[in-house]
Scaffold this active site. Structure first.
Site, short mmCIF file in Angstrom:
data_model
loop_
_atom_site.label_atom_id
_atom_site.label_comp_id
_atom_site.label_asym_id
_atom_site.label_seq_id
_atom_site.Cartn_x
_atom_site.Cartn_y
_atom_site.Cartn_z
N LYS A 79 0.85 -1.20 0.00
CA LYS A 79 0.00 0.00 0.00
C LYS A 79 0.88 1.25 0.00
CE LYS A 79 -4.02 1.97 2.46
NZ LYS A 79 -4.90 1.88 3.65
N SER A 157 -10.00 2.24 2.51
CA SER A 157 -9.01 2.94 1.72
C SER A 157 -8.01 2.02 1.01
CB SER A 157 -8.22 3.91 2.61
OG SER A 157 -7.42 3.21 3.54
N SER A 181 -10.55 -0.01 6.74
CA SER A 181 -9.86 0.11 5.45
C SER A 181 -9.18 -1.16 4.94
CB SER A 181 -8.82 1.22 5.51
OG SER A 181 -9.44 2.48 5.46
#
Lengths: 494, 95
Positions: A79, A157, A181
């Site tokens: 990420k 997210s 998320s």
């Protein structure tokens, strides 16, 4: 080389690498090709093929030498929130355009030391603030699942991570979870994602959103894979003062599938008004599966549940407004061009107006407001007291003998990109209604794919565990996964 | 509690984010919407409840008060928008 390495789980790839059926170099090359062909998903945003090839060569040497940790040679996605040395790390924001960290986050360093191969950085909502990956400076990440001509959100997210794992662009990925998320995008894409107990994974080198809630965790194709990868990510780190000095057990060895006698709590407050019938049905099927596996099902009450989301939307923006004060155009990232006569205050204000997107600006300002003189007690302190009560609800359930709690992960399946653009921000926040309590209470929570909705989109169930008992939680998730038997994959259209 | 344009402008100023005057009404409306949502916290009886400071009951680690890092000026300045002679450069702060 095995016929279809792209569909391998982490455990299968590990075993194949060790057996010499495939090399990490071969595996890595095949994933790099799949990433190149998957531009339409917009999952990978900074590719690092040269780094990956070098890591793969090194991993192959370690495997040959018989010194191979579980992660050795496994192609991973990271990420964009993780700082990675020499590789752009933007947290999905314009304000960090061009930022190249001079250091490696502890979690990614742990993964690299275990021999993990890092293919590149993954799309995400800006500063992890969003539930649809639509606030990213890189543009939307797209869900590989599709039922009509609409492009669907992979959730957020950690949307890029979810999309990449579901589309087999990497074997597993890192995510972070402040209010859901990891778990919400895992549910939207038919994969597994676990947010560990607060303090299990070091936050050092992860761009901070809300420090008392942020936790990193794995996003994988199976519960076993999550057990393996979490073991590699976790561990005490003196550089994060909230990192727990607690031994990391062998999570994979705890996957027996035997949950006889375990007590599973079903919280009545999660049966929210207007819950779609298919979500309620999935939840009830999951309950039956655990009962049939020998668990005792118990109705429980978590009375402060409805206040979790409003408490979160005080605490998270408050912490964000403080954490994001560092983006001032002085030390790193974007700096606005100044007009003649403009000074340092104009520099701050223009830099932040240009560098932050609308949702980030909104949350920073809400946070500023709830912390401002005269409102601190009414909002921030009150929210922290409510947080105490939310945690107490869980403590009491666990004290009464509950081992894990079963809930839906999300109130719906994946929705179309752009469909929420006219809705007010609070509507988007409701995506986190079942997940946010877990962050507020610091507990481990895992989403397991449990079925498809009427349209053919994946749905997830969430299990919530006792603090520090991820091993037990993963085992219950393993039993649920085995019973649900979810094997569907998105048809490749990209 | 309703946020007027003046409060919205003050919050933007405190947050050091430039907001044009014509964008203030929409911003104030969004604040009101979000604050309306969090207003329900007022219903909770929090009498005698301690505000949470740490979600896991742990004592923060102590360490020796000693320098363990440093001499990385190049790395510290590597990402600066404007670095000169080993320093961060910013517009003039004081007249």
């Amino acid at each position: 080389m095995m016929s279809d390495t792209s569909k391998m789980t982490l455990a299968q790839a590990r075993d194949a690498l060790r057996a010499g059926d495939v090399t990490s170099a071969e595996l890595t090359e095949s994933y790099l090709e799949r990433i190149d062909a998957a531009g339409a998903l917009n999952a990978f945003v900074h590719n690092t093929p040269d780094l990956a090839r070098a890591q793969a060569a090194e991993a192959d040497q370690r495997i040959q030498a018989g010194d191979a940790p579980d992660l050795c040679g496994i192609p991973l996605g990271i990420k964009d929130l993780f700082c990675t040395e020499g590789v752009p790390s933007q947290a999905g924001s314009r304000i960090l355009e061009g930022f190249v960290p001079q250091y490696e986050s502890t979690v990614t360093r742990n993964l690299r030391e275990a021999g993990g191969v890092t293919l590149g950085k993954l799309n995400m909502d800006e500063f992890a603030m969003g539930s649809s990956n639509e606030t990213s400076v890189y543009g939307d990440a797209v869900n590989p699942w599709k039922v009509d001509d609409r492009a669907l959100t992979p959730g957020g997210s950690s949307g890029g991570s979810a999309s990449a794992v579901a589309a087999d662009l990497c074997i597993a990925a890192t995510g972070t979870d402040t209010g859901g998320s990891i778990r919400q995008p895992a549910a939207f894409t038919g994969i597994v994602g676990i947010k560990p107990t607060y303090g299990r994974c070091s936050r050092w080198g992860i761009v901070a959103f809300a420090s008392s809630l942020d936790q990193a965790g794995p996003m994988t194709k199976s519960v076993r894979d999550s057990a393996i990868m979490l073991g590699a990510m976790a561990g005490h780190d003196p550089r994060d003062s909230t990192s727990a000095d607690i031994a990391v057990p062998d999570f994979e060895a705890m996957l027996t599938g035997d949950i006889r006698g375990k007590v599973i709590g079903i919280p009545q407050e999660y049966r929210m008004e207007g819950m779609p019938a298919e979500i309620a049905a999935l939840w009830s099927r999951g309950t039956d599966m655990l009962r049939e596996a020998g668990a005792e099902i118990r109705e429980i009450s978590l009375p402060h549940t409805q206040y979790a989301l409003p408490a979160y939307y005080v605490i998270a923006p408050a912490e964000a407004s403080s954490n994001l004060a560092r983006y001032d155009g002085v030390r790193y990232g974007h700096r606005a061009t100044l007009e003649a006569g403009e000074g340092i205050v104009e520099m701050y204000e223009k830099t932040r107006a240009e560098g932050f997107g609308a949702e980030v600006q909104r949350r920073v300002m809400v946070g500023t407001y709830v912390l401002s003189a005269g409102f601190y007690d009414a909002y921030y302190n009150r929210a922290r007291k409510v947080r105490t009560l939310i945690k107490r609800d869980f403590d009491q359930a666990f004290e009464a003998g509950v081992d894990a709690i079963l809930t839906p992960t999300t109130p719906s399946a994946a929705f179309g990109l752009g469909e929420m653009s006219d809705a007010d921000p609070v509507q988007m926040y409701l995506n986190d209604v079942f997940t946010v309590t877990v962050n507020l209470a610091g507990l481990p929570g895992i989403s397991v794919p449990a079925g498809l909705n009427a349209q053919g989109l994946p749905l997830g169930l969430q299990l919530i565990g006792r603090p520090w008992e991820e091993g037990d939680l993963l085992n219950t998730a393993y039993a649920l996964e085995s019973a649900a038997g979810f094997v569907e994959k998105p048809a490749q259209w990209w | 509690m309703s946020i007027d344009l003046e409060t919205a402008a003050r919050v933007a100023k405190l947050a050091r984010i430039r907001v044009d005057d014509d964008a203030l009404p929409e911003l104030a409306a969004e604040f009101n919407n979000i604050l309306g949502f969090i207003e329900q916290l007022g219903e909770v009886d929090v009498e005698g409840v301690e505000p949470m400071t740490s979600v896991t009951p742990m004592r923060l680690k102590r360490r020796e008060d000693a320098v363990t890092d440093g001499h990385q000026q190049d790395k510290v300045l590597a990402n600066a928008p404007d670095a000169r002679e080993g320093f961060f450069a910013v517009p003039k702060v004081m007249e």
